[in-house]
Design an enzyme around this catalytic site. Structure first.
Site, short mmCIF file in Angstrom:
data_model
loop_
_atom_site.label_atom_id
_atom_site.label_comp_id
_atom_site.label_asym_id
_atom_site.label_seq_id
_atom_site.Cartn_x
_atom_site.Cartn_y
_atom_site.Cartn_z
N SER A 98 -3.06 -7.93 2.91
CA SER A 98 -3.65 -7.81 4.25
C SER A 98 -4.09 -9.17 4.74
O SER A 98 -4.07 -9.46 5.93
CB SER A 98 -4.85 -6.86 4.21
N HIS A 156 0.84 -1.21 0.00
CA HIS A 156 0.00 0.00 0.00
C HIS A 156 0.88 1.26 0.00
O HIS A 156 0.61 2.22 -0.72
CB HIS A 156 -0.87 0.04 1.26
P1 AMP Z 1 -6.55 -3.42 -0.83
O1 AMP Z 1 -6.40 -2.63 0.43
O2 AMP Z 1 -6.20 -4.85 -0.68
O3 AMP Z 1 -7.86 -3.18 -1.52
O4 AMP Z 1 -5.44 -2.85 -1.82
C1 AMP Z 1 -5.38 -1.49 -2.13
C2 AMP Z 1 -4.45 -1.28 -3.30
O5 AMP Z 1 -3.16 -1.79 -2.93
C3 AMP Z 1 -4.87 -2.06 -4.55
O6 AMP Z 1 -4.62 -1.25 -5.69
C4 AMP Z 1 -3.97 -3.26 -4.53
O7 AMP Z 1 -3.70 -3.79 -5.81
C5 AMP Z 1 -2.71 -2.67 -3.93
N1 AMP Z 1 -1.86 -3.72 -3.34
C6 AMP Z 1 -2.22 -4.66 -2.44
N2 AMP Z 1 -1.18 -5.48 -2.17
C7 AMP Z 1 -0.15 -5.05 -2.94
C8 AMP Z 1 1.20 -5.49 -3.13
N3 AMP Z 1 1.70 -6.53 -2.47
N4 AMP Z 1 1.97 -4.81 -4.01
C9 AMP Z 1 1.48 -3.74 -4.69
N5 AMP Z 1 0.23 -3.28 -4.55
C10 AMP Z 1 -0.58 -3.93 -3.69
#
Ligand code: AMP
Length: 302
Positions: free
Chosen positions: A203, A54
């Site tokens: 997460s 993130h």
């Molecule tokens: P989330 O909180 O899981 O909805 O993720 C929010 C944003 O963070 C989304 O655009 C995800 O693709 C990105 N994201 C989550 N995990 C990763 C990671 N390991 N590397 C890069 N971006 C991530």
């Protein structure tokens, strides 16, 4: 300690101030002011419980635009009835500290009622690219994603929005929606951030027991195996998929949701690798569903 979400003006971290809003009206006004002052705005939507992945998105956003806004919202409409909406990990106060540390200017932390008030009845649906991969195993998931992202785009009206390539299909679906609905927003993808041993940060990794955590390495190992097979001249999708499936199932606690070798734009299956091809995986490790992907390049690394 309970943070005052309404407006956290005056909180200073290394000289950086971050404002926190929880109503649509307030954040909309703030974003409007930024646009009106001629500054560019980059937006990073999230569901919180921040890890380095993130934070890399936020850092990328900082490089692209004058001001960075994030949202923290665990969106109920993208979870299926048997999925983990209730138990999804949350740590808003810790998240706000981390966001401020990487230089985020504005955090939008709405309640479910603020985003879906009584009487809400509109959904945004992208058709083709949602009919593959996670769209098949999580019916309705992407309708929830596109609906909330469209709302957040209308609320924040950013010039740029930043998404992770870890959720490759999500990035594809949002890119499609932005084009189809003429959102005047540039979509930027950031490469997947991994733990030192290769596990893609998520997460949901917090759900894994230590033994499951070891098994979860099979996702990255299978991406590496496929990459190596392609570099050795293998081109048949079935052969690659079989090797990947075998590797995954040799690890305890695993159950394959899908292993897909597909076109990186349409997400349709391919039989033979000709140009850049997406290898996308969804694997349950115990009860935790993990995803990962990579681009296989028959002509060598890009
Ligand atoms: P989330 O909180 O899981 O909805 O993720 C929010 C944003 O963070 C989304 O655009 C995800 O693709 C990105 N994201 C989550 N995990 C990763 C990671 N390991 N590397 C890069 N971006 C991530």
């Amino acid at each position: 300690m309970q943070l005052e979400y309404h407006c956290l003006k005056g909180v200073d971290f290394k000289g950086h101030e971050m404002e926190v809003f929880r109503t649509v009206a307030e954040v909309q006004e703030k974003c409007e002011q930024i646009r009106f002052s001629g500054k560019s705005l980059a937006f990073v939507p999230t569901m919180g419980f921040f890890h380095q992945g993130h934070l890399e998105l936020m850092k990328a956003a900082r490089k692209i635009a004058d001001k960075v806004i994030i949202s923290i919202f665990v969106n109920p409409t993208q979870f299926g009835p048997t999925e983990d909406f209730e138990t999804y990990p949350r740590d808003t106060e810790g998240d706000l500290v981390k966001a401020r540390e990487v230089g985020v200017d504005i955090a939008f932390v709405p309640s479910v009622e603020e985003i879906y008030p009584e009487g809400f009845q509109t959904m945004v649906k992208v058709q083709g690219v949602t009919q593959h991969l996670c769209g098949l195993s999580r019916p309705g998931h992407f309708d929830g994603v596109t609906t909330v992202v469209a709302k957040l785009f209308n609320i924040t009206k950013p010039h740029v929005a930043v998404f992770g390539q870890k959720d490759y299909q999500q990035l594809t679906v949002i890119t499609r929606m932005v084009k189809d609905l003429n959102f005047d927003i540039k979509i930027v993808g950031v490469p997947t951030v991994r733990e030192p041993d290769g596990l893609a940060m998520s997460s949901r990794n917090s759900y894994l027991t230590p033994q499951q955590r070891k098994s979860a390495l099979c996702l990255k190992k299978s991406l590496d195996l496929a990459t190596e097979m392609v570099s050795r001249g293998k081109r048949k999708a079935d052969e690659i998929k079989r090797a990947v499936q075998e590797l995954i199932l040799n690890h305890p606690f695993t159950k394959i949701d899908y292993v897909s070798v597909c076109d990186p734009v349409t997400l349709e299956n391919v039989d033979v690798l000709r140009g850049n091809t997406l290898l996308a995986l969804a694997v349950r490790v115990g009860k935790t569903r993990l995803i990962d992907n990579c681009i296989l390049s028959p002509s060598g690394p890009e």
